[in-house]
Scaffold this active site. Structure first.
Site, PDB file in Angstrom:
ATOM      1  N   THR A  95       0.850  -1.180   0.000  1.00 27.23           N
ATOM      2  CA  THR A  95       0.000   0.000   0.000  1.00 27.23           C
ATOM      3  C   THR A  95       0.890   1.235   0.000  1.00 27.23           C
ATOM      4  O   THR A  95       1.595   1.511   0.968  1.00 27.23           O
ATOM      5  CB  THR A  95      -0.941   0.015   1.208  1.00 27.23           C
ATOM      6  OG1 THR A  95      -1.806  -1.118   1.111  1.00 27.23           O
ATOM      7  CG2 THR A  95      -1.790   1.282   1.199  1.00 27.23           C
ATOM      8  N   LYS A 170      -7.166   1.754  -3.396  1.00 26.91           N
ATOM      9  CA  LYS A 170      -6.765   1.273  -2.064  1.00 26.91           C
ATOM     10  C   LYS A 170      -6.715   2.416  -1.062  1.00 26.91           C
ATOM     11  O   LYS A 170      -7.156   2.286   0.080  1.00 26.91           O
ATOM     12  CB  LYS A 170      -5.397   0.579  -2.146  1.00 26.91           C
ATOM     13  CG  LYS A 170      -4.924  -0.056  -0.841  1.00 26.91           C
ATOM     14  CD  LYS A 170      -5.734  -1.291  -0.459  1.00 26.91           C
ATOM     15  CE  LYS A 170      -5.517  -1.729   0.981  1.00 26.91           C
ATOM     16  NZ  LYS A 170      -4.161  -2.079   1.335  1.00 26.91           N
TER      17      LYS A 170
END
Lengths: 300, 300, 300, 300
Positions: A95, A170
């Site tokens: 991420t 995300k």
């Protein structure tokens, strides 16, 4: 298919294990070698450096903490990018922020390497069960090639758009995740302070329309006030920071997201960073035992 | 059973209509008389003052904007409390704060009147459909008596505890509601700014584990950027203010709740108060047309 | 001494004029050429590209908007860094973040160029009057060499420490600046809403112990509600963003700083970005004229 | 002149001592009797109940913690309001909110008692030295009468307007006070984390244009990280709460003020409430010693 896998933390170790179980040939690397032991027993090969994990790889997967960690592994000393053969595919499941993903895509392209940003939504449990969800940015053809590998680690693969768009989605999802958890923690603490029983509160809130479904998975932690990490609080602080950065770059304001970010940061500064991010409930409510020297004061 | 009903706003008018439809005999009062017209056509009687709505009532229901409005109707000039016969039951369905509910319970008791705080969870649609949820604080016997009446307006009645506890639970629920909506709005705006399509974003987020179920009901408003009020933004600002007040009284901190509160307040100050609280999405994203005089500046 | 000067915004144009006035020989570059006209009339030479401003320079000064702008000028296409002769000195007066300053120091060093981060504290007025304050990070010897040049633009030069430390101090100062302005604006708006006269409020607050001295300089803007830019609001949003970034990197929490940052961001999103940062007072108080479509609603 | 004085906390005890020293005849009351001992030695008389302090008073002064405490002393059991002779003057020096001051003015008027809201700006030191500043709301004639008494306790008396306006100004001032302290604490912590020396930071910031003058008085506490209370943190949390309440009532938004409020609330919840409000610096920086159980986690 020869796979290099870099990053064996809570998530990465479980993802790599699923690849092994599905028959992929794996060469793994991690900053701390000890984390690889179980995987080596299961048949993975060890690479002492990122570059070594890349040498024979058809596909290289990274699952690292943040942009700095990915940058170091890819472009630092003995980084993997220079070691990948032209035409290979790098899948970054970390991420990070969208700008960073686009920058990595560019760096990869410059070396003839294809790139997918494919951050994994889910925590320890889904990682272990191969039930992650991947948000993917990049070329459709590259994603097709990556399909079997991603499906070995997850239950769902969503092609969001070009490079950077997987990461963008995300960001957005984790922004909601972090805020929902913090709001839930505040609501519980307020309810308890108002005299509502915690069990009844949990039951009412979790069964209703105002609680995000994932919160049910935090019920036991909150009840027991034990926050064994599935998704450590410090990574939530980081993800919200990355969201704030992405928001700044595209001139979006995040007044509530920023408040949540700083609450997690404050909790991390007070020692809760390694616990599950649901520990924000602990931070909100628990005064440390032998805390500040009691300078007495009063009025009236 | 003779019912007095005070407060005929978005919610109250629909709740009263359901009582009429179920055969309750209704005397209604509202600050603005025009709002009562439809109900009078349906058989309700008009009371010029709060006290007049109370004179013959076995049960008096209030559905008002805030503590000040309830206080004025109950204890102001020609207020209803002095006009209720001893032994009657006052059910306050307004969203107020727990201290206020307890104070009203005490005022009622002092006049021989029984009291239930029974705030209604739900917005315009559920109010119309008789699908509200009532969180009730007060004596079990009183609730039993109120049962048929509440069931005429709602699908579920939850006895939370003694006086004030119904209101306490409502505070907690609306604290989550307001934060979830604001977080969703910020996430959508960020996603759009990052280039994700709004429809795809909505689909992904609303189908996932991070979005509270009620958010699906806001999809059309967000898509169309038209925010016809079901639950006006200004009441959300008010509810979050009441939550902040309750939190202060019991020494709970609400760092994220306060950020949401101020965001709604700011939106209200910029003219969005009468629209649905999902209009926070509008406020976050829309620069007003002919906005500030363009003092030109630049660097580099 | 031959000086290259890149970045001719509100600040840079005035700083460059002071250098010219003190007899420095100047070659200037700006993205928008029009901004250089006045300086060219005063004797500066024009450089079409950053690299051209560097070619003959003994010292190169940059005064640009943000890290991205500095990066582009230094390392982008026809960037100046490759064009500087070894041994020359680059002084970056831009407000950036400490990590970026250290990265630039490293890039410079890699090309044999010496580097000082020397962000300028002050706005348009002090820039024009040569009354800026420079916070400098870098080697003492380099600062000694830069002394006459900095003193031509400012009244005070503070050697804070090694590379990055000048920028660090600037972050800290602007973090206070932005928060003090926002707090002042909120306090004024609250006071006015409570019925206190604006003039009396300003007098009382500005003469007292709770107002930062710089706020007196904002009095006329606030009184007239005209916010001609000395330090544009969008740069304040940027500086607070950079502070948040620096804070994240060193694990410091900024709960209040983040709220201020988002308030400025929101104001920028609503069209106030080009005005002076004191326009946050305008944003807090002014509902746009023909703002959102009036979906009527009310209660009670 | 016979003076009744209720509330002998940090501030009140010192204010009463100054009245005694200037020759006023004093009857004092405090919830905790022990706090009165020193004053009794100096010649004050003791009143067992609020009403007893009012019986012979020409003027009654209250210096209490918050609206609830003032309400209890004035209107609770054996409260003083009913015991004051018609025509006497009640001066409330407590920091409360404007609505409350106006309500008290009305309650007083209903009993033929005159009322001034005269909150005292200043902390322990100025209270002891008779150097407080009073912001007064009420009739000019009443203020004239109160003059000698207020001047015995303070260096400056400002007539702000009618009842409630003294309190309004106090709200505004403390809103700035609390935010300036929190911003300063965040800035210092950020600066230190970035490697700037604390002494140099303090010197630079306190000598500059961005620090409110009162902050110099906090330097020693911050340096020593010992926060002996002059103005306890919990009262700052309370004052910011009252400001938030007043802001809500007049539809002003306080996004930054709310962040500060919640930061102080969180600090209070973590045990810092009795210390000076500058202890917010301590809360921001100090992780408790043996804090949360270390659930180990890591990534990469």
């Amino acid at each position: 298919m020869e796979v290099g896998f870099i990053g064996l933390g809570i998530m990465g170790s479980r993802m790599a294990a699923n690849l092994l179980a599905r028959g992929f040939s794996l060469t793994v690397h991690n900053r701390t070698a000890a984390k690889a032991e179980e995987l080596l027993r299961q048949g993975a090969r060890w690479a002492e450096r990122p570059a070594a994990a890349a040498a024979k790889a058809d596909v290289l997967v990274t699952m690292l903490a943040d942009p700095a960690a990915v940058h170091a592994a890819a472009l630092g000393k003995e980084g993997f990018l220079a070691a990948l053969r032209p035409g290979t595919l790098w899948i970054d499941c970390s991420t990070v922020d969208p700008s960073f993903s686009r920058r990595m895509a560019q760096e990869a392209r410059g070396r003839g390497v294809r790139f997918l940003d494919a951050p994994a939504a889910g925590t320890k449990g889904p990682a272990e069960a191969g039930q992650l969800v991947f948000f993917v940015g990049g070329a459709a053809g590259d994603l097709q090639e990556a399909g079997p590998l991603l499906q070995a680690m997850g239950r769902s693969v969503l092609h969001v758009g070009e490079n950077g768009m997987g990461t963008s989605l995300k960001m957005v999802v984790n922004l909601m995740l972090g805020q929902a958890m913090a709001a839930f923690a505040e609501a519980l603490r307020l309810g308890e302070a108002l005299g509502l029983g915690k069990e009844k509160l949990l039951e009412t809130l979790l069964g209703g329309a105002v609680a995000a479904p994932f919160l049910s998975g935090k019920k036991q932690k909150v009840l027991a006030e034990r926050f064994e990490p599935e998704f450590p609080l410090k990574w939530m602080a980081k993800d919200l920071h990355l969201a704030a950065q992405a928001a700044f770059e595209c001139a979006a304001a995040l007044p509530c997201g920023a408040a949540a970010k700083e609450l997690y940061s404050l909790a991390a500064a007070h020692g809760w960073g390694e616990q599950d991010f649901s520990a924000i409930y602990g931070f909100l409510g628990r005064a440390p035992a032998g805390s500040p020297p009691a300078g007495r004061a009063s009025a009236g």
